[in-house]
Scaffold this motif. Sequence first.
Motif, mmCIF file in Angstrom:
data_model
loop_
_atom_site.group_PDB
_atom_site.id
_atom_site.type_symbol
_atom_site.label_atom_id
_atom_site.label_comp_id
_atom_site.label_asym_id
_atom_site.label_seq_id
_atom_site.Cartn_x
_atom_site.Cartn_y
_atom_site.Cartn_z
ATOM 1 N N GLY A 117 0.727 -1.275 -0.056
ATOM 2 C CA GLY A 117 -0.109 -0.074 -0.090
ATOM 3 C C GLY A 117 0.847 1.047 -0.013
ATOM 4 O O GLY A 117 0.540 2.229 -0.856
ATOM 5 N N GLU A 118 1.791 1.327 0.766
ATOM 6 C CA GLU A 118 2.734 2.470 0.873
ATOM 7 C C GLU A 118 3.483 2.658 -0.348
ATOM 8 O O GLU A 118 3.602 3.813 -0.832
ATOM 9 C CB GLU A 118 3.809 2.230 2.109
ATOM 10 N N GLN A 119 3.945 1.618 -0.991
ATOM 11 C CA GLN A 119 4.975 1.630 -2.295
ATOM 12 C C GLN A 119 3.896 2.311 -3.364
ATOM 13 O O GLN A 119 4.158 3.105 -4.279
ATOM 14 C CB GLN A 119 5.511 0.333 -2.611
ATOM 15 N N ILE A 120 2.648 1.821 -3.425
ATOM 16 C CA ILE A 120 1.516 2.059 -4.492
ATOM 17 C C ILE A 120 1.424 3.577 -4.136
ATOM 18 O O ILE A 120 1.284 4.350 -5.071
ATOM 19 C CB ILE A 120 0.419 1.343 -4.245
ATOM 20 N N ALA A 121 1.246 4.041 -2.789
ATOM 21 C CA ALA A 121 0.727 5.383 -2.642
ATOM 22 C C ALA A 121 2.101 6.301 -2.962
ATOM 23 O O ALA A 121 1.931 7.544 -3.639
ATOM 24 C CB ALA A 121 0.602 5.557 -1.140
ATOM 25 N N ARG A 122 3.179 5.909 -3.073
ATOM 26 C CA ARG A 122 4.518 6.619 -3.383
ATOM 27 C C ARG A 122 4.407 6.833 -4.834
ATOM 28 O O ARG A 122 4.817 7.716 -5.265
ATOM 29 C CB ARG A 122 5.670 5.886 -2.785
ATOM 30 N N LEU A 123 4.189 5.486 -5.697
ATOM 31 C CA LEU A 123 4.100 5.718 -7.057
ATOM 32 C C LEU A 123 2.905 6.620 -7.481
ATOM 33 O O LEU A 123 3.082 7.309 -8.477
ATOM 34 C CB LEU A 123 3.815 4.424 -7.612
#
Length: 251
Positions: free
Chosen positions: A1-7
Amino acid sequence: GEQIARLENLLEEENFRKVQERLESQGMPKGFSCVFHGCPGSGKTASLKALARKTKRDLFWVDLSSLKSKWVGESEKQVKQLFDTYRILVRTSERCPILAVNEADALFNKRISNPEQSVDQMNNAITDIILNELENLTGILIATTNLVGNMMGDRDNAMERRFLYKVEFKTPEEPVRTEIWKSKLSDLTDEDAATLARKFTFAGGSIDNIARKSTVDYVLSGSRPELDTLISWCEEESVSKKKNNCSRIGF
């Protein structure tokens, strides 16, 4: 979730332009290659589509089956043409589109040592083209794969290094699986949903299959399937998952 939000934050147009300008000014590659990896049904393709929708970017899908030619040499030409076409799209589009490569392990392979057969030589040639294209990418490429071990993990990790963001999609935890069961099959009791979530470590895609079977059964029989029937379908689904046996690699 955090990586997708960063992307998602990166791919917002204003941020994306600023980051690209900054990278280019420092002599760094300004393209972004990402790989979404995990077992089937874990939400990779759905997340890719959602990312494109939220950042208002078109998706340029790659049909891998059309790139695999029986004529040695033709596949290499088609792969080059694919990237040439995408380069034109990046240059001419108001907002950079995403090059989306589903099931990328069918084409994005690690190199084969000491290839003897012509097909292995062809696969190595394609891998070399892709490595070079990823190195010089000016846009956004997102690849999805169930079999990341087929793509990466060779001795020099050349393919692995080309992907700046590597996002693993895991099977959801039991409480989340319970909620997914309830959302897909609204007639399920809380107890039955919890039972299914406890017995079977399914991701959303497999639960979708059971929900579809339930709908078919309802149309044909006029009644909702009992828990025992749902469990039997899940056991059938488990057999196919075992045959698939996802290869995994940590980053």
